[in-house]
Design a protein around this motif. Structure first.
Motif, PDB file in Angstrom:
ATOM      1  N   GLY A  73       0.818  -1.211   0.000  1.00  0.00           N
ATOM      2  CA  GLY A  73       0.000   0.000   0.000  1.00  0.00           C
ATOM      3  C   GLY A  73       0.848   1.255   0.000  1.00  0.00           C
ATOM      4  N   LEU A  76       2.259   1.605  -3.523  1.00  0.00           N
ATOM      5  CA  LEU A  76       1.283   1.906  -4.573  1.00  0.00           C
ATOM      6  C   LEU A  76       0.727   3.308  -4.453  1.00  0.00           C
ATOM      7  CD1 LEU A  76      -0.651  -1.415  -4.928  1.00  0.00           C
ATOM      8  CD2 LEU A  76       0.918  -0.379  -6.516  1.00  0.00           C
ATOM      9  N   THR A  77       0.706   3.864  -3.239  1.00  0.00           N
ATOM     10  CA  THR A  77       0.255   5.247  -3.133  1.00  0.00           C
ATOM     11  C   THR A  77       1.401   6.222  -3.329  1.00  0.00           C
ATOM     12  OG1 THR A  77       0.533   5.131  -0.751  1.00  0.00           O
ATOM     13  CG2 THR A  77      -1.639   4.726  -1.596  1.00  0.00           C
ATOM     14  N   GLY A 158     -15.049  -8.066  -2.207  1.00  0.00           N
ATOM     15  CA  GLY A 158     -15.107  -6.621  -2.037  1.00  0.00           C
ATOM     16  C   GLY A 158     -13.817  -5.936  -2.452  1.00  0.00           C
ATOM     17  N   ALA A 159     -12.696  -6.524  -2.059  1.00  0.00           N
ATOM     18  CA  ALA A 159     -11.409  -5.917  -2.426  1.00  0.00           C
ATOM     19  C   ALA A 159     -11.219  -5.955  -3.933  1.00  0.00           C
ATOM     20  CB  ALA A 159     -10.275  -6.639  -1.725  1.00  0.00           C
ATOM     21  N   LEU A 162     -13.498  -3.331  -5.502  1.00  0.00           N
ATOM     22  CA  LEU A 162     -13.027  -1.973  -5.261  1.00  0.00           C
ATOM     23  C   LEU A 162     -11.811  -1.635  -6.102  1.00  0.00           C
ATOM     24  CD1 LEU A 162     -13.319  -1.477  -1.438  1.00  0.00           C
ATOM     25  CD2 LEU A 162     -14.577  -0.329  -3.218  1.00  0.00           C
ATOM     26  N   SER A 163     -10.961  -2.611  -6.339  1.00  0.00           N
ATOM     27  CA  SER A 163      -9.694  -2.254  -6.973  1.00  0.00           C
ATOM     28  C   SER A 163      -9.708  -2.433  -8.477  1.00  0.00           C
ATOM     29  CB  SER A 163      -8.555  -3.072  -6.356  1.00  0.00           C
ATOM     30  OG  SER A 163      -8.874  -4.432  -6.439  1.00  0.00           O
ATOM     31  N   ARG A 164     -10.721  -3.045  -9.037  1.00  0.00           N
ATOM     32  CA  ARG A 164     -10.771  -3.132 -10.490  1.00  0.00           C
ATOM     33  C   ARG A 164     -11.495  -1.933 -11.047  1.00  0.00           C
ATOM     34  NH1 ARG A 164     -12.070  -8.877 -13.075  1.00  0.00           N
ATOM     35  NH2 ARG A 164     -12.145  -7.518 -14.880  1.00  0.00           N
ATOM     36  N   THR A 165     -11.033  -1.465 -12.191  1.00  0.00           N
ATOM     37  CA  THR A 165     -11.659  -0.285 -12.791  1.00  0.00           C
ATOM     38  C   THR A 165     -12.575  -0.652 -13.942  1.00  0.00           C
ATOM     39  OG1 THR A 165      -9.767  -0.055 -14.216  1.00  0.00           O
ATOM     40  CG2 THR A 165      -9.779   1.233 -12.198  1.00  0.00           C
ATOM     41  N   GLU A 175     -15.459   6.025 -10.702  1.00  0.00           N
ATOM     42  CA  GLU A 175     -14.085   6.189 -11.174  1.00  0.00           C
ATOM     43  C   GLU A 175     -13.983   5.938 -12.666  1.00  0.00           C
ATOM     44  OE1 GLU A 175     -14.930   3.744  -9.256  1.00  0.00           O
ATOM     45  OE2 GLU A 175     -14.103   1.826  -9.940  1.00  0.00           O
ATOM     46  N   ARG A 182     -15.217  15.448 -16.650  1.00  0.00           N
ATOM     47  CA  ARG A 182     -14.366  16.487 -16.095  1.00  0.00           C
ATOM     48  C   ARG A 182     -13.532  17.111 -17.202  1.00  0.00           C
ATOM     49  NH1 ARG A 182     -10.801  14.233 -11.642  1.00  0.00           N
ATOM     50  NH2 ARG A 182     -12.780  13.648 -10.734  1.00  0.00           N
ATOM     51  N   ASP A 207      -1.137  14.077 -15.371  1.00  0.00           N
ATOM     52  CA  ASP A 207      -1.261  12.636 -15.158  1.00  0.00           C
ATOM     53  C   ASP A 207      -2.610  12.140 -15.649  1.00  0.00           C
ATOM     54  OD1 ASP A 207       0.610  12.361 -12.070  1.00  0.00           O
ATOM     55  OD2 ASP A 207       1.186  12.497 -14.172  1.00  0.00           O
ATOM     56  N   ILE A 211      -3.593   9.365 -18.450  1.00  0.00           N
ATOM     57  CA  ILE A 211      -4.465   8.228 -18.136  1.00  0.00           C
ATOM     58  C   ILE A 211      -5.612   8.172 -19.139  1.00  0.00           C
ATOM     59  CG2 ILE A 211      -6.135   7.388 -16.458  1.00  0.00           C
ATOM     60  CD1 ILE A 211      -4.268   8.410 -14.304  1.00  0.00           C
TER      61      ILE A 211
END
Lengths: 220, 121
Positions: A73, A76-77, A158-159, A162-165, A175, A182, A207, A211
């Motif tokens: 973590g 990755l952040t 759940g994880a 949450l982590s797949r886009t 997301e 925007r 960035d 993306i």
């Protein structure tokens, strides 16, 4: 003080000391590494308290899995690896007061309650072995065990969700849908930069640009 | 063995975790402090399992369950932190004030600034 008392006090000093370093150090990665020391000392005190199986589970899961996950973590952040000064929030004094008050209340209560409590540790040897714990886990506690497996499955799903886009829900996915609107007004870069003010902030939209571009490429 | 030593150690560890949760700004450091608090509870459970010589080993079983719960918690927590980082480019919980009441303090806040832009259009 018996020998077991001396050992557990030493291990406790190590555990609490490295815990203090976890919450006080200025380097993020060092906090995770001090957490390893604290968990290791706790595993040692479980061994002294005749809970062998729990001690090894502690080493395997906490030191082996949880700390590695926390290090992932941190990386990755893109946290600052070196010394960073802004890890503590502004309410540090209040936090210190609350923590000292908690410690005072708990320690006072526990010392008053258990000042003379004594357990002959020789009678308990072997009571925490994997044989006895496995027996009681799969006889008495098998229902909570199964419920816990369902909970682990839920946490796993759940994880992943949450982590797949690329999972699209029924409603607008935040997301997934956010970057495109925007971007749509297409304010000139100068306007965006002026709105963002400093030059440091300018790295953010860039960035996002890359993306979004890469995402457009994927769609093409 | 005198019970007072491990019990006091657990209390001190819990207080250290409380301080970490309240004082740290990085969300991952807050997660670490939560782990410290859970470990203090685990130490208490093991101590009192030994004290009462429980035939069903309720204390040590609950310790194992709490360890599993902590693993699940840190997995979900890190997924949330990574999601926040992907959307907001920060994990500084002092600056993530979208859910706060009162003035959102738009000057020093990356998160609410993107929100303002979203509302403006």
């Amino acid at each position: 003080m018996t020998a077991a008392d001396v050992v557990i006090v030493l291990l406790g000093v190590v555990a609490v000391g490295s815990g203090v370093l976890v919450v006080a150090t200025r380097q993020l990665v060092h906090a995770a590494l001090w957490l390893v020391v604290s968990f290791g000392a706790l595993a040692g005190s479980y061994l002294v308290l005749t809970a062998e199986f729990v001690a090894w589970v502690q080493v395997l899961i906490y030191v082996g899995a949880v700390v590695v996950l926390l290090l992932f973590g941190i990386m990755l952040t893109r946290a600052p690896i070196g010394r960073s000064e802004d890890l503590d929030s502004g309410n540090r004094i209040v936090a210190l007061v609350v923590a000292v008050a908690t410690a005072a209340v708990l320690v006072t209560t526990l010392v008053r309650g258990f000042r003379s409590a004594y357990v002959p540790i020789k009678d308990r040897v072997g009571s925490g072995s994997s044989h006895t714990l496995g027996g009681s886990l799969f006889q008495t506690w098998v229902l909570p065990f199964e419920a816990l497996s369902v909970l682990l499955l839920a946490a796993l799903i759940g994880a992943i969700v949450l982590s797949r886009t690329d999972i699209r829900g029924a409603g607008p996915e935040p997301e997934e849908e956010d970057p495109a609107p925007r971007r749509r007004p297409a304010a000139p870069r100068g306007v965006v930069a002026r709105r963002l003010g400093t030059a440091k902030r300018r790295t953010g939209p860039d960035d996002e640009d890359t993306i979004v571009l890469s995402r457009v490429d994927e769609e093409i | 063995m005198h019970l007072v030593y491990p019990v006091v150690i657990a209390a001190l560890l819990f207080a250290v975790g409380v301080y970490g949760v309240l004082a740290r700004r990085n969300a991952i450091l807050v997660l670490m402090s939560v782990e410290l608090m859970l470990n203090a509870v685990n130490l208490n459970l093991v101590v009192f399992d030994m004290r009462w010589a429980d035939r069903l080993h309720g204390g040590q079983m609950l310790t194992l369950f709490v360890i599993v719960l902590a693993a699940a918690e840190v997995g979900i927590g890190l997924a949330l932190v990574l999601l926040i980082y992907r959307n907001r480019r920060t994990v500084d919980i002092d600056r993530l004030r979208t859910l706060a009441e009162g003035d959102p303090d738009p000057d020093s806040d990356v998160g609410s600034m993107t929100d303002d832009e979203g509302v403006r259009r």
